[in-house]
Each structure stands twice: as structure tokens, then as C-alpha cells.
Scaffold this motif. Structure first.
Motif, PDB file in Angstrom:
ATOM      1  N   LYS A 172     -17.698   0.449  -9.134  1.00 32.71           N
ATOM      2  CA  LYS A 172     -16.501  -0.188  -9.682  1.00 32.71           C
ATOM      3  C   LYS A 172     -15.384  -0.169  -8.632  1.00 32.71           C
ATOM      4  O   LYS A 172     -14.679  -1.170  -8.434  1.00 32.71           O
ATOM      5  CB  LYS A 172     -16.078   0.523 -10.951  1.00 32.71           C
ATOM      6  N   LYS A 173     -15.238   0.971  -7.992  1.00 39.12           N
ATOM      7  CA  LYS A 173     -14.221   1.121  -6.948  1.00 39.12           C
ATOM      8  C   LYS A 173     -14.490   0.138  -5.794  1.00 39.12           C
ATOM      9  O   LYS A 173     -13.569  -0.489  -5.275  1.00 39.12           O
ATOM     10  CB  LYS A 173     -14.237   2.564  -6.441  1.00 39.12           C
ATOM     11  N   ASN A 174     -15.752  -0.030  -5.411  1.00 34.39           N
ATOM     12  CA  ASN A 174     -16.120  -0.964  -4.345  1.00 34.39           C
ATOM     13  C   ASN A 174     -15.825  -2.406  -4.735  1.00 34.39           C
ATOM     14  O   ASN A 174     -15.339  -3.187  -3.938  1.00 34.39           O
ATOM     15  CB  ASN A 174     -17.607  -0.828  -4.013  1.00 34.39           C
ATOM     16  N   ILE A 175     -16.118  -2.753  -5.977  1.00 34.81           N
ATOM     17  CA  ILE A 175     -15.876  -4.118  -6.455  1.00 34.81           C
ATOM     18  C   ILE A 175     -14.387  -4.444  -6.487  1.00 34.81           C
ATOM     19  O   ILE A 175     -13.950  -5.500  -6.054  1.00 34.81           O
ATOM     20  CB  ILE A 175     -16.520  -4.346  -7.852  1.00 34.81           C
ATOM     21  N   LEU A 176     -13.605  -3.504  -6.998  1.00 32.87           N
ATOM     22  CA  LEU A 176     -12.161  -3.739  -7.132  1.00 32.87           C
ATOM     23  C   LEU A 176     -11.428  -3.586  -5.805  1.00 32.87           C
ATOM     24  O   LEU A 176     -10.276  -3.989  -5.691  1.00 32.87           O
ATOM     25  CB  LEU A 176     -11.570  -2.812  -8.181  1.00 32.87           C
ATOM     26  N   GLU A 222     -22.747   7.730 -14.418  1.00 33.96           N
ATOM     27  CA  GLU A 222     -21.300   7.536 -14.501  1.00 33.96           C
ATOM     28  C   GLU A 222     -20.679   7.585 -13.108  1.00 33.96           C
ATOM     29  O   GLU A 222     -19.801   6.786 -12.778  1.00 33.96           O
ATOM     30  CB  GLU A 222     -20.670   8.586 -15.427  1.00 33.96           C
ATOM     31  N   THR A 223     -21.108   8.510 -12.285  1.00 36.84           N
ATOM     32  CA  THR A 223     -20.579   8.638 -10.924  1.00 36.84           C
ATOM     33  C   THR A 223     -20.885   7.386 -10.103  1.00 36.84           C
ATOM     34  O   THR A 223     -20.017   6.862  -9.403  1.00 36.84           O
ATOM     35  CB  THR A 223     -21.187   9.884 -10.221  1.00 36.84           C
ATOM     36  N   GLU A 224     -22.130   6.899 -10.198  1.00 41.36           N
ATOM     37  CA  GLU A 224     -22.494   5.670  -9.488  1.00 41.36           C
ATOM     38  C   GLU A 224     -21.689   4.479 -10.017  1.00 41.36           C
ATOM     39  O   GLU A 224     -21.250   3.625  -9.249  1.00 41.36           O
ATOM     40  CB  GLU A 224     -23.994   5.401  -9.641  1.00 41.36           C
ATOM     41  N   PHE A 225     -21.501   4.449 -11.335  1.00 42.75           N
ATOM     42  CA  PHE A 225     -20.710   3.377 -11.953  1.00 42.75           C
ATOM     43  C   PHE A 225     -19.286   3.367 -11.379  1.00 42.75           C
ATOM     44  O   PHE A 225     -18.778   2.322 -10.980  1.00 42.75           O
ATOM     45  CB  PHE A 225     -20.674   3.556 -13.474  1.00 42.75           C
ATOM     46  N   LEU A 265     -18.351  -6.593 -12.846  1.00 40.22           N
ATOM     47  CA  LEU A 265     -18.023  -5.381 -13.603  1.00 40.22           C
ATOM     48  C   LEU A 265     -18.834  -5.303 -14.899  1.00 40.22           C
ATOM     49  O   LEU A 265     -19.272  -4.228 -15.305  1.00 40.22           O
ATOM     50  CB  LEU A 265     -16.522  -5.323 -13.903  1.00 40.22           C
ATOM     51  N   GLN A 266     -19.032  -6.458 -15.542  1.00 39.49           N
ATOM     52  CA  GLN A 266     -19.825  -6.478 -16.771  1.00 39.49           C
ATOM     53  C   GLN A 266     -21.277  -6.095 -16.498  1.00 39.49           C
ATOM     54  O   GLN A 266     -21.881  -5.315 -17.236  1.00 39.49           O
ATOM     55  CB  GLN A 266     -19.754  -7.861 -17.437  1.00 39.49           C
ATOM     56  N   LYS A 267     -21.850  -6.626 -15.421  1.00 33.39           N
ATOM     57  CA  LYS A 267     -23.231  -6.281 -15.057  1.00 33.39           C
ATOM     58  C   LYS A 267     -23.356  -4.788 -14.752  1.00 33.39           C
ATOM     59  O   LYS A 267     -24.324  -4.141 -15.147  1.00 33.39           O
ATOM     60  CB  LYS A 267     -23.679  -7.099 -13.844  1.00 33.39           C
ATOM     61  N   LEU A 268     -22.330  -4.273 -14.071  1.00 30.60           N
ATOM     62  CA  LEU A 268     -22.320  -2.851 -13.733  1.00 30.60           C
ATOM     63  C   LEU A 268     -22.259  -1.997 -14.993  1.00 30.60           C
ATOM     64  O   LEU A 268     -22.988  -1.011 -15.131  1.00 30.60           O
ATOM     65  CB  LEU A 268     -21.124  -2.566 -12.809  1.00 30.60           C
ATOM     66  N   ALA A 269     -21.411  -2.409 -15.954  1.00 29.17           N
ATOM     67  CA  ALA A 269     -21.298  -1.677 -17.224  1.00 29.17           C
ATOM     68  C   ALA A 269     -22.618  -1.737 -17.988  1.00 29.17           C
ATOM     69  O   ALA A 269     -23.031  -0.746 -18.609  1.00 29.17           O
ATOM     70  CB  ALA A 269     -20.161  -2.253 -18.059  1.00 29.17           C
ATOM     71  N   ASP A 270     -23.297  -2.882 -17.941  1.00 30.13           N
ATOM     72  CA  ASP A 270     -24.596  -3.011 -18.605  1.00 30.13           C
ATOM     73  C   ASP A 270     -25.619  -2.062 -17.991  1.00 30.13           C
ATOM     74  O   ASP A 270     -26.399  -1.420 -18.710  1.00 30.13           O
ATOM     75  CB  ASP A 270     -25.107  -4.457 -18.516  1.00 30.13           C
TER      76      ASP A 270
END
Length: 173
Positions: free
Chosen positions: A168-172, A161-164, A147-152
Motif C-alpha cells: 500500500k505504501k509503495n502504491i501511494l 497485514e505487513t505485506e499489505f 489498492l482494491q486488488k491488494l485488499a482482496d
């Protein structure tokens, strides 16, 4: 419903063979008094039950009044097994378990059949609990890292933002 990995009452004969034989002899020689002693002894032993499941070790004592001690395997600090020479021959002994929260032995029971097996079961369950805890911590850490790498990546403008949100949804999950 619990699946018990070990469940046993103390053994009368194996833990005290001389006392058992004397009670039987007294039963035949002195008007059955040995049988009365043997019956009282049997009642006392039937009132003690040691059970081990995948989460905890439980010692229950008493027939008319009850006392229960439980130690969760994740809290076990010390396990002691002691056996005299004759107890080793008959494969019985004393099992004692203490937790990190107490300075004394919380569970202590004598005359238990195969005390080394009971000790091994507790140690195996304790190790499984530790492994599960470590796996859970590493899973949580790797999720947080992702999640941190994704936020970076989002902050650097590499993803939108949409890709983020989608990642995020896929990770969680």
C-alpha cells in the motif's frame, strides 16, 4: 509570474484604416482636430488589453476606471471569431469567448490582431486541461484499482497485514 501566450491591444489602423486616414487628413486640414480625435481613440485602445495564459483568458478595459473579465479555459464553452473582408486582409477581427456558466459572451473585443491565433491558443489550452483532467482521473482510478486488488489479496489470506501495508505504501508513493 504568468507567462502570457498572447497579449495584445486592439489595432487602430488595421481595424479601421479609413477612419484612421480621415483623422490624419483632418489633423492637417482642420487645425489639428483630427489629431485630437486620433489621440482620444489611441487612449481608448490602450485601455483595452487581451491576455491569454495557460489557465485563462483575461480582458481588461479602462484607463481611469477598470473592468476585468476572466474566463478559465476549462470553462470555455464557445469561441467566436468574426472578420470582415478588410479585416481579413489586415489580419484583425473580433474575438468572443463564453463559458459554461453564462449565456452571453463574457469576453468580446474588436480589432484584435491575429484573432485566429488567439482562438487556437485558447483551444490548445482547453484541450490540454481536458487531457490533464482525464489523465488525473485515470491515475486515480488505477491507484484505487490496485489498492482494491491488494485488499482482496489480504482478505483471501494470500498476503499478510505487513505485506499489505508495505505494498500500500509503495502504491501511494
Amino acid at each position: 509570474m504568468n507567462d502570457y501566450l498572447y497579449k495584445s491591444h486592439p489595432s487602430i489602423f488595421k481595424s479601421h484604416p479609413v477612419g484612421f486616414i480621415l483623422c490624419v487628413l483632418l489633423g492637417f486640414l482642420v487645425w489639428g482636430i483630427g489629431f485630437v480625435i486620433l489621440f482620444i481613440w489611441w487612449l481608448k485602445v490602450k485601455g483595452i488589453l487581451l491576455t491569454i495564459d495557460n489557465r485563462k483568458t483575461i480582458l481588461r478595459k479602462g484607463i481611469f476606471s477598470k473592468q476585468t473579465n476572466e474566463v478559465y479555459h476549462s470553462d470555455v464553452r464557445n469561441i467566436q471569431v468574426s472578420q470582415s473582408f478588410f479585416q481579413q486582409i489586415f489580419d484583425v477581427g473580433t474575438l468572443q469567448v463564453s463559458s459554461a456558466g453564462q449565456s452571453n459572451m463574457e469576453i468580446s473585443v474588436s480589432g484584435i490582431p491575429d484573432p485566429e491565433k488567439a482562438k487556437k491558443i485558447i483551444n490548445n489550452q482547453r484541450n490540454k486541461n481536458q487531457e490533464n483532467g482525464n489523465n488525473l482521473n485515470s491515475t486515480n482510478q488505477s491507484t484505487a484499482d490496485e489498492l482494491q486488488k491488494l485488499a482482496d489479496l489480504k482478505e483471501q489470506g494470500i498476503i499478510t497485514e505487513t505485506e499489505f501495508q508495505q505494498q500500500k505504501k509503495n502504491i501511494l508513493g
